[in-house]
Design a protein around this motif. Structure first.
Motif, PDB file in Angstrom:
ATOM      1  N   ALA A 144      96.617  10.194-143.525  1.00  0.00           N
ATOM      2  CA  ALA A 144      97.709  11.102-143.184  1.00  0.00           C
ATOM      3  C   ALA A 144      99.053  10.551-143.643  1.00  0.00           C
ATOM      4  CB  ALA A 144      97.731  11.359-141.678  1.00  0.00           C
ATOM      5  N   ASP A 153      95.832  20.034-128.879  1.00  0.00           N
ATOM      6  CA  ASP A 153      97.063  20.816-128.765  1.00  0.00           C
ATOM      7  C   ASP A 153      98.131  20.439-129.788  1.00  0.00           C
ATOM      8  OD1 ASP A 153      95.958  22.253-126.751  1.00  0.00           O
ATOM      9  OD2 ASP A 153      96.993  21.226-125.126  1.00  0.00           O
ATOM     10  N   ASP A 154      98.410  19.146-129.954  1.00  0.00           N
ATOM     11  CA  ASP A 154      99.453  18.704-130.884  1.00  0.00           C
ATOM     12  C   ASP A 154      98.906  17.705-131.891  1.00  0.00           C
ATOM     13  OD1 ASP A 154      98.986  16.670-129.125  1.00  0.00           O
ATOM     14  OD2 ASP A 154     101.094  16.145-128.829  1.00  0.00           O
ATOM     15  N   GLU A 196      97.685  15.609-134.981  1.00  0.00           N
ATOM     16  CA  GLU A 196      98.044  15.487-136.389  1.00  0.00           C
ATOM     17  C   GLU A 196      96.891  14.908-137.210  1.00  0.00           C
ATOM     18  OE1 GLU A 196     101.604  13.175-136.559  1.00  0.00           O
ATOM     19  OE2 GLU A 196     102.808  14.673-135.502  1.00  0.00           O
ATOM     20  N   GLU A 201      99.182   7.924-130.273  1.00  0.00           N
ATOM     21  CA  GLU A 201      98.762   8.567-131.517  1.00  0.00           C
ATOM     22  C   GLU A 201      98.331  10.004-131.236  1.00  0.00           C
ATOM     23  OE1 GLU A 201      98.982   7.245-134.420  1.00  0.00           O
ATOM     24  OE2 GLU A 201      98.883   5.065-134.221  1.00  0.00           O
ATOM     25  N   LYS A 202      98.795  10.926-132.063  1.00  0.00           N
ATOM     26  CA  LYS A 202      98.464  12.338-131.884  1.00  0.00           C
ATOM     27  C   LYS A 202      97.162  12.659-132.610  1.00  0.00           C
ATOM     28  CE  LYS A 202     103.225  13.879-131.177  1.00  0.00           C
ATOM     29  NZ  LYS A 202     104.328  14.750-131.650  1.00  0.00           N
ATOM     30  N   SER A 236      95.811  23.435-136.321  1.00  0.00           N
ATOM     31  CA  SER A 236      97.177  23.955-136.378  1.00  0.00           C
ATOM     32  C   SER A 236      97.930  23.351-137.567  1.00  0.00           C
ATOM     33  CB  SER A 236      97.915  23.622-135.080  1.00  0.00           C
ATOM     34  OG  SER A 236      98.063  22.215-134.954  1.00  0.00           O
ATOM     35  N   LYS A 237      99.127  23.869-137.802  1.00  0.00           N
ATOM     36  CA  LYS A 237      99.925  23.395-138.933  1.00  0.00           C
ATOM     37  C   LYS A 237     100.339  21.936-138.796  1.00  0.00           C
ATOM     38  CE  LYS A 237     101.688  27.953-140.228  1.00  0.00           C
ATOM     39  NZ  LYS A 237     102.889  28.809-140.440  1.00  0.00           N
ATOM     40  N   SER A 238     100.252  21.395-137.589  1.00  0.00           N
ATOM     41  CA  SER A 238     100.635  19.992-137.397  1.00  0.00           C
ATOM     42  C   SER A 238      99.598  19.017-137.940  1.00  0.00           C
ATOM     43  CB  SER A 238     100.857  19.709-135.903  1.00  0.00           C
ATOM     44  OG  SER A 238      99.656  19.883-135.169  1.00  0.00           O
ATOM     45  N   VAL A 239      98.371  19.476-138.193  1.00  0.00           N
ATOM     46  CA  VAL A 239      97.303  18.588-138.666  1.00  0.00           C
ATOM     47  C   VAL A 239      97.579  18.167-140.098  1.00  0.00           C
ATOM     48  CG1 VAL A 239      94.835  18.388-139.147  1.00  0.00           C
ATOM     49  CG2 VAL A 239      95.619  19.632-137.114  1.00  0.00           C
ATOM     50  N   ARG A 240      97.528  16.831-140.324  1.00  0.00           N
ATOM     51  CA  ARG A 240      97.850  16.291-141.649  1.00  0.00           C
ATOM     52  C   ARG A 240      96.641  15.732-142.379  1.00  0.00           C
ATOM     53  NH1 ARG A 240     101.986  11.934-141.386  1.00  0.00           N
ATOM     54  NH2 ARG A 240     101.132  11.404-139.339  1.00  0.00           N
ATOM     55  N   ARG A 268      93.408  26.676-147.308  1.00  0.00           N
ATOM     56  CA  ARG A 268      94.006  25.575-146.539  1.00  0.00           C
ATOM     57  C   ARG A 268      93.615  24.262-147.198  1.00  0.00           C
ATOM     58  NH1 ARG A 268      95.255  24.455-140.953  1.00  0.00           N
ATOM     59  NH2 ARG A 268      96.664  22.671-141.083  1.00  0.00           N
TER      60      ARG A 268
END
Length: 392
Positions: free
Chosen positions: A379, A261-262, A264, A289-290, A312-316, A347
């Motif tokens: 990351a 879900d969140d 990174e 840790e995410k 999602s855009k939160s993934v680094r 991407r």
């Protein structure tokens, strides 16, 4: 309704196949697949399996026998591993390009040399461009369930492509787990009898099968095959949802998302090492840790859009844990598939290829936590073209 059993992966594969009521089974034993054939033969001897069992002298013959049965409109099954898969390659390739739906289990084994009988995914990964749909499963329950799903997918009129259900040799094929075996009645409700409309082979009306054509016909065949592979993407997701409604178990279709879900930082897994990956994600989540995990269930057709949606855009940064290698890229095979999918849609994410579990080596919780450490560091300080890390 279902009955709970303690089954090896090979037993689960045999029971799953038997529940689908194949008309013809032909298989040649090879480690670590051998007991699939043994269990099917025992069920046949006990009167629990009414399929025609054909004893053959090689894997090439096994695939040729089920190919003939499929041409006559029969539902068929076989299983193999490693060098057995290599020996059947000629009729194996023809099975898909003639658009003959069937299911074949592959108990994954490393390819020689050096000589080995132990686990690896190099055998099935190496034939991923042969036109078959390929599932990779995590545990013995998923073996049984995916075989049942696979017949419905293969026989769908928009697909008509054979399916491999690939599971890791020994880690799944020979180890015992709790497996819920559904009743025949419930499987019949989910999987109707096979009534092909595209097969016209009849001994009373002989025809030429697979005649030689010019290039324009080959272009048409390949185009239609690729379109059917893309159609299979939606069919796979829909069949998994229907399976969940009927049996109370589902697997996410093309991929399984775990704590995404969140997230990174994301690990990709394929096969039985997924369990260790999920445990590692849980440990790091407890530390705040995410992190998350994506299990790739289907390598062909590749689930590009599902993966992009999950990232999602939160993934680094990402890491991909492979049990096979891509000889041309100095990475794991799945890593190249994931990076190509990202690049094809513009991407850009830094990623690390992790290779482990070759020739029966274990992929442990420590390996997965080390992989997460490396991706978390990536990351924080992005670096492209980073060297492959070997989990040894």
């Amino acid at each position: 309704m279902s009955m709970v059993n303690a089954l090896t992966g090979n037993e689960a594969a045999a029971k799953g196949a038997a529940l689908c009521k194949p008309d013809v089974i032909a298989a040649y034993p090879i480690t670590p697949q051998s007991s699939v054939v043994e269990h099917l033969a025992q069920m046949h001897a006990d009167g629990l399996l009414k399929a025609e069992m054909v004893e053959v002298e090689s894997e090439h013959s096994a695939m040729s026998v089920v190919q003939g049965a499929a041409l006559a409109g029969g539902r068929t099954f076989t299983a193999t591993s490693a060098q057995g898969l290599a020996l059947m390659y000629e009729p194996y390739f023809r099975m898909s390009t003639m658009r003959l739906p069937m299911v074949m289990a592959i108990a994954g084994r490393e390819m020689t040399s050096p000589e080995t009988i132990w686990a690896g995914q190099q055998d099935s990964v190496s034939v991923r461009e042969s036109g078959w749909i390929q599932f990779y499963v995590e545990d013995n329950q998923e073996i049984l369930d995916t075989i049942i799903q696979s017949y419905k997918i293969a026989e769908d009129n928009s697909v008509l492509i054979p399916v491999n259900v690939c599971y890791d040799g020994f880690y799944l094929s020979h180890l015992i787990e709790r497996v819920e075996v559904p009743t025949e009645e419930l499987v019949e409700q989910f999987l109707p009898p096979y009534c092909p409309k595209h097969i016209y082979f009849d001994p009373e009306r002989p025809i030429a099968v697979d005649p030689m054509f010019d290039g324009s016909m080959m272009m048409k065949f390949r185009h239609n095959h690729l379109e059917a592979m893309q159609a299979a993407l939606d069919v796979i997701d829909n069949v998994d949802k229907e399976f969940g409604s009927t049996f109370g178990r589902s697997y996410g279709g093309l991929i399984e998302e775990y704590r995404m879900d969140d997230a990174e930082v994301v690990l990709f897994s394929i096969g039985s090492s997924t369990g260790a990956g999920k445990d590692a994600v849980d440990l790091y989540r407890e530390r705040g840790e995410k992190v998350g995990l994506i299990k790739v269930r289907v390598l062909r057709p590749f689930p590009t859009k599902r993966i992009l949606k999950a990232l999602s855009k939160s993934v680094r940064a990402i890491g991909v844990v492979d049990r096979s290698v891509s000889f041309g890229w100095n990475t794991g095979a799945l890593f190249q598939e994931v990076m190509a999918a990202l690049g094809n849609y513009g991407r850009s994410l830094p990623g690390i290829s992790f290779i482990g579990g070759l020739g029966g080596a274990d992929i442990t919780l420590d390996h997965m936590t080390a992989a997460l450490d490396a991706v978390i560091a990536l990351a924080e300080k992005p670096e492209y073209g980073k060297s492959t890390i070997w989990l040894d």
